[in-house]
Write a protein that holds these residues in place. Structure first.
Motif, mmCIF file in Angstrom:
data_model
loop_
_atom_site.group_PDB
_atom_site.id
_atom_site.type_symbol
_atom_site.label_atom_id
_atom_site.label_comp_id
_atom_site.label_asym_id
_atom_site.label_seq_id
_atom_site.Cartn_x
_atom_site.Cartn_y
_atom_site.Cartn_z
ATOM 1 N N LYS A 1 0.842 -1.194 0.000
ATOM 2 C CA LYS A 1 0.000 0.000 0.000
ATOM 3 C C LYS A 1 0.878 1.246 0.000
ATOM 4 N N MET A 2 0.401 2.263 -0.730
ATOM 5 C CA MET A 2 1.151 3.507 -0.836
ATOM 6 C C MET A 2 0.259 4.676 -0.417
ATOM 7 N N LYS A 3 0.912 5.770 -0.044
ATOM 8 C CA LYS A 3 0.200 6.966 0.391
ATOM 9 C C LYS A 3 0.598 8.135 -0.515
ATOM 10 N N ASP B 1 5.909 8.637 -1.177
ATOM 11 C CA ASP B 1 5.457 7.679 -2.191
ATOM 12 C C ASP B 1 5.061 8.368 -3.494
ATOM 13 N N ARG C 1 3.630 4.608 -8.025
ATOM 14 C CA ARG C 1 3.967 3.185 -8.135
ATOM 15 C C ARG C 1 4.549 2.924 -9.521
ATOM 16 N N TYR D 1 -2.264 4.765 -8.823
ATOM 17 C CA TYR D 1 -3.075 4.466 -7.638
ATOM 18 C C TYR D 1 -3.757 3.124 -7.826
ATOM 19 N N GLN D 2 -3.751 2.322 -6.750
ATOM 20 C CA GLN D 2 -4.442 1.039 -6.762
ATOM 21 C C GLN D 2 -5.298 0.924 -5.514
ATOM 22 N N ASP E 1 -4.551 1.771 -1.643
ATOM 23 C CA ASP E 1 -3.679 2.932 -1.449
ATOM 24 C C ASP E 1 -4.481 4.056 -0.801
ATOM 25 N N THR E 2 -3.787 5.063 -0.335
ATOM 26 C CA THR E 2 -4.400 6.282 0.189
ATOM 27 C C THR E 2 -4.032 7.435 -0.726
#
Length: 168
Positions: free
Chosen positions: A2-4, A49, A101, A142-143, A146-147
């Motif tokens: 997960k990414m922000k 990120d 990403r 974005y997936q 994610d935030t």
């Protein structure tokens, strides 16, 4: 993983009080160059990120001086725009972006420019279209899970776009 991420579409320099004063009591702070520089520095520090910032072309140099050298400049090319009594029309806006990403095999690919109409009469000056918001999400790759923090949510267009993605 997960990414922000973050997206920022602040009132453009010099437009805070005049365009947004009736909508937000602190809009006038965006008439100060230092407020924009602080935003740029904070978004770099708080969102390693990835992030995206919309800005006015005349403010591009100011922002580029405040962000790292690896920041990319994208472009929102407006297919419909306000006609002004000048020789050259204002038909694009820069979009700074960094990180996101990585996926070298992504299909379809994402371009560093977006072509679409400017929105008008949607409740707030400068509100972005659903398609523009989707492009911002695509720039970051974005997936679900994610935030993506919309730092200037306005009418909630980015949130609606994010919610739509979750429903698909």
């Amino acid at each position: 993983m997960k990414m922000k991420f973050a997206y920022a579409d602040p009132p453009y320099l010099g437009c805070g009080k005049s365009l947004y004063g009736k909508h937000h009591p602190e809009a006038a702070i965006w008439d100060d160059e230092l407020t924009h520089i602080e935003l740029a520095r904070n978004i770099v520090d708080e969102y390693p990120d990835g992030w995206v910032i919309s800005l006015n072309p005349r403010d591009l140099k100011m922002y580029l001086n405040a962000v790292p050298d690896d920041v990319r400049v994208g472009s929102w090319v407006k297919t419909f725009h306000q006609i002004r009594p000048t020789t050259t029309q204002y038909a694009w806006e820069p979009v700074l972006f960094r990180g996101g990403r990585k996926d070298n095999k992504r299909s379809p690919m994402v371009r560093d420019w977006f072509q679409g109409n400017a929105t008008r009469m949607r409740g707030l000056p400068g509100v972005k279209s659903h398609e523009f918001n989707r492009w911002v999400m695509d720039l970051l790759n974005y997936q679900e899970g994610d935030t993506l923090d919309d730092l200037f949510p306005g009418l909630g267009g980015m949130e609606k776009c994010l919610n739509e993605l979750v429903l698909i």
